[in-house]
Design a protein around this motif. Structure first.
Motif, short mmCIF file in Angstrom:
data_model
loop_
_atom_site.label_atom_id
_atom_site.label_comp_id
_atom_site.label_asym_id
_atom_site.label_seq_id
_atom_site.Cartn_x
_atom_site.Cartn_y
_atom_site.Cartn_z
N ARG A 117 -8.85 12.12 4.64
CA ARG A 117 -8.90 13.28 3.75
C ARG A 117 -9.74 12.97 2.51
O ARG A 117 -10.58 13.76 2.11
CB ARG A 117 -7.49 13.70 3.34
N ALA B 152 0.63 4.22 -2.80
CA ALA B 152 0.47 5.64 -2.48
C ALA B 152 1.58 6.47 -3.14
O ALA B 152 1.32 7.57 -3.64
CB ALA B 152 0.48 5.84 -0.96
N ASP B 153 2.81 5.95 -3.13
CA ASP B 153 3.91 6.67 -3.80
C ASP B 153 3.62 6.83 -5.29
O ASP B 153 3.88 7.89 -5.88
CB ASP B 153 5.23 5.90 -3.63
N ASP C 295 1.50 9.66 -6.73
CA ASP C 295 2.18 10.94 -6.98
C ASP C 295 2.94 10.93 -8.31
O ASP C 295 3.37 11.99 -8.78
CB ASP C 295 3.16 11.26 -5.84
N ARG D 42 0.82 -1.22 0.00
CA ARG D 42 0.00 0.00 0.00
C ARG D 42 0.85 1.26 0.00
O ARG D 42 0.40 2.30 -0.48
CB ARG D 42 -0.99 -0.01 1.16
N TYR D 43 2.06 1.19 0.55
CA TYR D 43 2.93 2.37 0.55
C TYR D 43 3.41 2.67 -0.87
O TYR D 43 3.47 3.82 -1.30
CB TYR D 43 4.12 2.16 1.49
N GLU E 12 -10.19 18.18 6.72
CA GLU E 12 -9.61 17.44 7.84
C GLU E 12 -10.43 17.78 9.08
O GLU E 12 -11.10 18.81 9.13
CB GLU E 12 -8.15 17.90 8.09
N TYR E 13 -10.32 16.94 10.10
CA TYR E 13 -10.99 17.27 11.36
C TYR E 13 -10.32 18.44 12.09
O TYR E 13 -10.83 18.91 13.09
CB TYR E 13 -11.08 16.04 12.26
N MET E 14 -9.22 18.92 11.56
CA MET E 14 -8.64 20.16 12.10
C MET E 14 -9.50 21.37 11.74
O MET E 14 -9.42 22.41 12.38
CB MET E 14 -7.24 20.38 11.55
N THR F 184 -12.59 22.41 4.25
CA THR F 184 -12.74 21.61 5.47
C THR F 184 -12.44 20.15 5.17
O THR F 184 -13.30 19.29 5.23
CB THR F 184 -14.18 21.74 6.00
#
Lengths: 778, 281
Positions: A285, A126-127, A130, A122-123, A697-699, A695
């Motif tokens: 996200r 994800a790479d 990009d 999975r890494y 993120e939960y930040m 909005t």
């Protein structure tokens, strides 16, 4: 063989039985999609558009494909032969853009899937995301629905330059006459902002292709495994009986998992392509970007009334922010709002116009309440506006206009029939419990001291227990199978797909009472299309009312068979089954359910004209929806210096029909209130002028935390529903529906002497402070 | 969390840590409350992460000649609940208790928060009001930086890439000093929309010493010198406090974001400055 079933005479329905689901959930031993590991697992990661609107000029996947460990990269052209993401709603002028699993030559919202990368790790996946180079040519975008309706606004879909996704009109009575006869007409623009459903478990799918027998197994975090199977088979072009869908433990959905999402079908497509199991799980996200949002209404209300407060009619224009594509039920959301526009009030004249608007945003669809919170927020705000206009007490005004208990079943002008209710009684109970007249005196005193104290009331009616099949594209029935195993234990298979509701507990209570056996002898299973009979799923507060009824009816059918076997074993025609034993009414001799079950499966002989085995299945079609109702009262105080809101009391008095488990009902009310209060005070999905999600993120997306939710006092009345034999209605969405108007009404009430009539959600301190400032200077 | 690939070192001593930083282009990881989310979102993709979490020397609390030395790796929970800190420097303990939630307070560190220099973090307000000093150590040397020179801009401090913060040096409060930290919470993150830390000491009928630190309003935390000057020498009446608090945003370029406009932030800063001062008095 020993039989282990224990007879039980104690009734469990109505008792606060602790949730049987909780031990596995709180000890981390539940199995969610993310926990599923299959040999040879591969991982998919999605490349998403950073633009709200752009032409795709080219996609260069070479660098990603050459990245060590990457197995494949798929883009729009690889899937253009597959079916579209489905929309299940029909409306006469509904415009449905073809919603490909991956963008073709254009992207329509930030987060739009453009490509998908597959790797053994999975890494690495994800790479490689990009490394996919997409050449975009951005074009003008439009985020706000009212702007999208303006002439000259950028067209979301070129073929429909007016951005109208659909219109819908419904009316009852004579609205012109009602407005002509009115002494007073109050008007307000009321917004129900976009919200992120925020299930604790993000969406995710594991798909596994068996090339030997050409079958596909899909594990997905879904509320509707059987429907998902039908939809996915259609999208993939796979015969449905070759597809097995399993909803493992699902960590909440709130409606957001009543879909076929592009990524679910893509994961299945990739598994078939590469012949290896594939896992895809959304990051938080991406969950914000690409899981449906709820609400998204801009509503224009006009309420006509006589001087004495008699409400005559309601005219509403609803602007529904659709987003760029329809998801499964998107166009139905505002039509559900329309059904609930009159609330609990008996006026007969309603006129509603809906326009769905395409915008360059993620789609909206069902989120806890799904259309009803918007309607309830509207009518309950308008009642307050009318009360202020007429200088009437809002409790008195409501009671004056309620549908009286003698009028049930009550046919509303929107063509639905409220099953049962006593609205005056529940509001009076709430008013008495909270000490309303005392609070009004305290409010006078507070105002003398310069404090801003408010008392907010919201009453609500809810349409739930979905529902009669004509109301749903999926069918509105539900199913249950009850099997008494040879050793006497009971297996229940339900067609609903609970994902946090606690239905394994409530269904066990129902089965224990109906069969008269110990609750520990019952297992409730669900969510696997290969092991559970066809079902509809979990949404619209339907599990207990519809699925629970199917269970009761299946057991009642089975009990007849139990008695047939009992009669054979007791050598009598006159037997009765109850409390785990079959008794001969003449001799008093008994035979246990376990003995009967063993005989039914292993013989050696069976009653005449009776099949071996104790198993029964029921598919139950409800004759109507059920209509819970309630009254919530909120006491709040506004800080005049900063606009901060503090809630000092929250009282929820709900009527959800007969209560199976008061602990679970309270839990549903608490959770629902937290979400409604979140909408009222904190939550909003915000896209900026350029179409970017702010909005993400939960930040920045303010979901209320435990410490931000006040103590919730709960109470009930219990008005059985005549719609089903259990008398239950539903409670999954009630708290959410009641809380937003109750909180907003309290804050508006706190500022009412400053001339404030309405505030749109969320009630941020800054918004309130500005109103206080304006009021002070006015 | 699916970050980009990175190398990871976990030194056991400060010397090992600074040696690693001298030899590598590395990011320092303490409690991970800021770096980990940035890496999760791939907004930060360090090639090398040096994890200070196992260095025992950096979690000490010592008192020395009128100063309290707080190790950079002390968690917010440790700072908030230490009896010594509560007694000798109550402002930093009170501020620590306002940070984030229980999980954040158990993981996040004093030095990590200071080094990250989020414009809305709570600690910087208190550190400014306390006129804290920051000890920075590199391979062959160390230095002590005044807090006024430490916070340079949003997410920017005086810490050089090869340096780590080893401790923060705070004054032991003199008897008679009142302190308070007051904040308006951003509802999503729990950070401060505005946070104000105040230390006030009266002498006779007048305010002898006033220190006011502000976070959330500007790109970095600052001491509100104008407020302090107006307070010192005054009687500290309601009117004195209100008048002084009005100066809190003098010369400040206020932040504006989704949660609060710059005008509202300025207003709230004045309100919360007055509240912090009155609570400290």
């Amino acid at each position: 063989m020993e039989t282990t079933v224990t007879k039980k005479t104690e009734r469990l329905i109505g008792k606060p039985i602790r949730r049987r689901e909780d031990p596995r959930l709180i000890t981390g031993t539940a199995t969610y999609v993310e926990d599923i590991e299959l040999p040879g697992m591969h991982y998919a990661a999605v490349v998403r558009s950073p633009h709200p609107a752009a032409d795709i000029k080219g996609i260069d996947t070479r660098a990603a494909e050459q990245h060590p460990g990457v197995v494949a990269v798929y883009t729009g052209k690889d899937i253009d032969h597959l079916g579209a993401v489905p929309c299940g709603i029909s409306l006469p002028d509904l415009r449905i853009p073809h919603h490909h699993l991956l963008a073709q030559d254009r992207v329509y919202y930030v987060g739009h899937p453009v490509a998908v990368v597959v790797a053994g790790d999975r890494y690495i996946a994800a790479d490689a995301v990009d490394l996919v180079e997409v050449e975009y040519e951005p074009t003008d975008s439009v985020s706000e629905p009212e702007e999208a309706l303006e002439a000259g606004a950028p067209a979301v879909h070129a073929e429909w330059p007016d951005n109208v996704a659909f219109t819908h009109h419904q009316e009852g009575g004579d609205i012109e006459k009602a407005f002509a006869e009115a002494d007073v007409i109050v008007k307000e623009r009321i917004v129900s902002q976009r919200l992120a459903p925020s299930a604790m478990e993000p969406r995710g799918t594991v798909a596994s292709w068996n090339s030997g027998d050409e079958t596909l197994t899909v594990y997905s975090s879904t509320q509707i495994p059987h429907i998902l199977r039908t939809l996915m088979a259609g999208v993939l072009g796979l015969p449905e009986h070759k597809l097995r869908v399993i909803a493992p433990e699902v960590g909440g959905g709130f409606g957001s998992k009543c879909e076929l999402y592009p990524e679910e079908a893509l994961t299945a497509f990739i598994a078939m392509k590469i012949g290896k199991p594939v896992k895809w799980v959304l990051t938080r996200r991406d969950e914000f970007l690409a899981t449906i949002h709820g609400r998204g209404h801009i509503d224009y209300y006009e309420l006509a009334a006589k001087k004495d407060g008699t409400m005559l009619g309601l005219r509403v224009k609803i602007i529904q922010d659709v987003g760029s594509f329809h998801m499964l039920l998107t166009p139905a959301m505002p039509t559900l709002s329309v059904l609930m526009l009159p609330g609990l009030y008996r006026f007969k004249n309603v006129h509603a116009d809906v326009v769905g608007v395409f915008t360059h945003r993620m789609a909206t669809d069902l989120y806890r309440g799904a259309g009803r919170p918007e309607a309830t927020h509207g009518i309950e705000r308008m009642v307050e506006v009318l009360a202020a206009e007429l200088k009437m007490d809002p409790v008195e005004l409501r009671i004056k206009n309620f549908v009286p208990p003698s009028d049930f079943p009550y046919d509303t002008p929107m063509g639905v029939s409220y099953d049962s209710g006593n609205y005056k009684a529940i509001l009076e109970k709430a008013v008495e419990t909270v000490g309303y007249s005392q609070l009004r005196q305290e409010q006078q005193e507070a105002r003398r001291q310069g404090r801003l104290m408010g008392i907010g009331i919201a009453t609500y009616g809810e349409i739930c227990a979905f529902g009669p099949s004509p109301a749903l594209p999926t069918g509105g029935w539900e199913s249950a199978t009850v099997k008494i195993e040879p050793s006497g234990q009971v297996t229940v298979m339900t067609g609903v797909s609970p994902h946090g509701q606690g239905s394994q507990t409530t269904f066990s209570q129902i089965a224990a009472d109906e069969l008269g056996v110990d609750i520990d002898d019952i297992v409730v299973t669900h969510g696997d299309t290969s092991t559970v009979q066809h079902g509809v799923g979990t949404f619209g507060s339907r599990n207990t009312a519809v699925g629970g009824t199917a269970l009761v009816l299946a057991i009642r059918e089975l009990k007849e068979k139990i008695e047939t076997y009992g009669a054979m074993l007791l050598e009598s025609d006159d037997v009765t089954y109850g409390a785990g034993v079959c008794t001969c009414n003449k001799t008093g001799k008994t035979v246990t359910l376990g003995e009967i079950a063993m005989t039914s499966w292993t013989g050696p002989t069976y009653p005449a004209n009776t099949q071996p085995g104790l198993v029964a299945t029921n598919y139950w079609e409800p004759p109507n929806f059920a209509f819970p109702f309630g009254a919530h009262i909120v006491v709040s105080e506004v800080d005049p210096d900063t606009g901060e809101v503090a809630i000092s009391r929250y009282l929820a008095v709900d009527d959800c029909g007969k209560v199976i488990n008061p602990l679970l009902v309270d839990g549903q009310v608490h959770g629902g209130v937290a979400q409604g209060l979140g909408q009222a005070l904190y939550e909003q999905v915000v896209y900026d002028d350029t179409g970017q999600l702010v909005t993400g993120e939960y930040m920045d997306y303010a979901l209320p935390k435990a410490a931000m939710v006040p103590t919730i006092e709960t109470d009930r009345t219990e008005t059985p529903s005549p719609v089903n034999p259990l008398g239950v209605k539903g409670v999954g969405e009630a708290g959410t529906i009641a809380a937003s108007p109750a909180v907003v009404n309290s804050v508006v009430d706190a500022l009412s002497h400053l001339g404030v009539r309405h505030i749109d959600m969320p009630l941020t301190p800054e918004k309130i402070w500005k109103l206080v400032q304006q009021g002070g200077s006015a | 969390m699916i970050p980009q690939e990175f190398n990871y070192s976990r030194p056991g001593t400060v010397q090992e840590a600074v040696d690693l930083l001298a030899d590598h282009d590395a990011k320092v990881l303490a409690g991970g409350m800021s770096l980990i989310p940035l890496m999760k979102l791939r907004l930060s993709a360090p090639e090398h992460v040096v994890d200070l979490g196992r260095i025992p020397d950096l979690s000490r609390i010592t008192e020395n000649e009128g100063s309290l030395h707080l190790g950079a790796l002390l968690t917010h929970h440790q700072v908030a609940t230490s009896a010594l800190v509560q007694e000798k420097c109550p402002l930093i303990a009170e501020t620590a208790a306002h940070i984030g939630d229980a999980q954040v307070r158990n993981m996040g560190t004093l030095g990590g928060s200071a080094a990250h220099a989020d414009p809305a973090a709570d600690y910087p307000a208190a550190l400014c009001a306390l006129e804290a000093k920051v000890r920075l150590v590199r391979k062959d040397s160390e230095r002590v930086v005044d807090i006024g020179d430490f916070f340079v801009d949003a997410l920017t401090t005086a810490v050089e890439p090869e340096e780590i913060i080893t401790e923060l040096i705070l004054p032991v409060e003199e008897a008679g000093t009142g302190v308070s930290y007051q904040k308006l919470r951003q509802p999503a993150s729990g950070f401060a929309i505005v946070g104000v830390a105040a230390r006030i000491r009266r002498d006779g009928g007048r305010i002898a010493m006033a220190r006011v630190g502000v976070t959330g309003l500007a790109a970095s935390a600052y001491r509100a010198a104008g407020v302090e000057a107006l307070l010192e020498g005054s009687e500290g009446s309601q009117a004195d406090v209100a008048g002084a608090s009005a100066a809190v945003d003098e010369g400040i370029e206020a932040i504006s974001d989704l949660h609060a406009s710059s005008d509202y932030r300025r207003h709230v800063a004045r309100v919360y400055t007055a509240r912090a001062i009155l609570a400290a008095l």
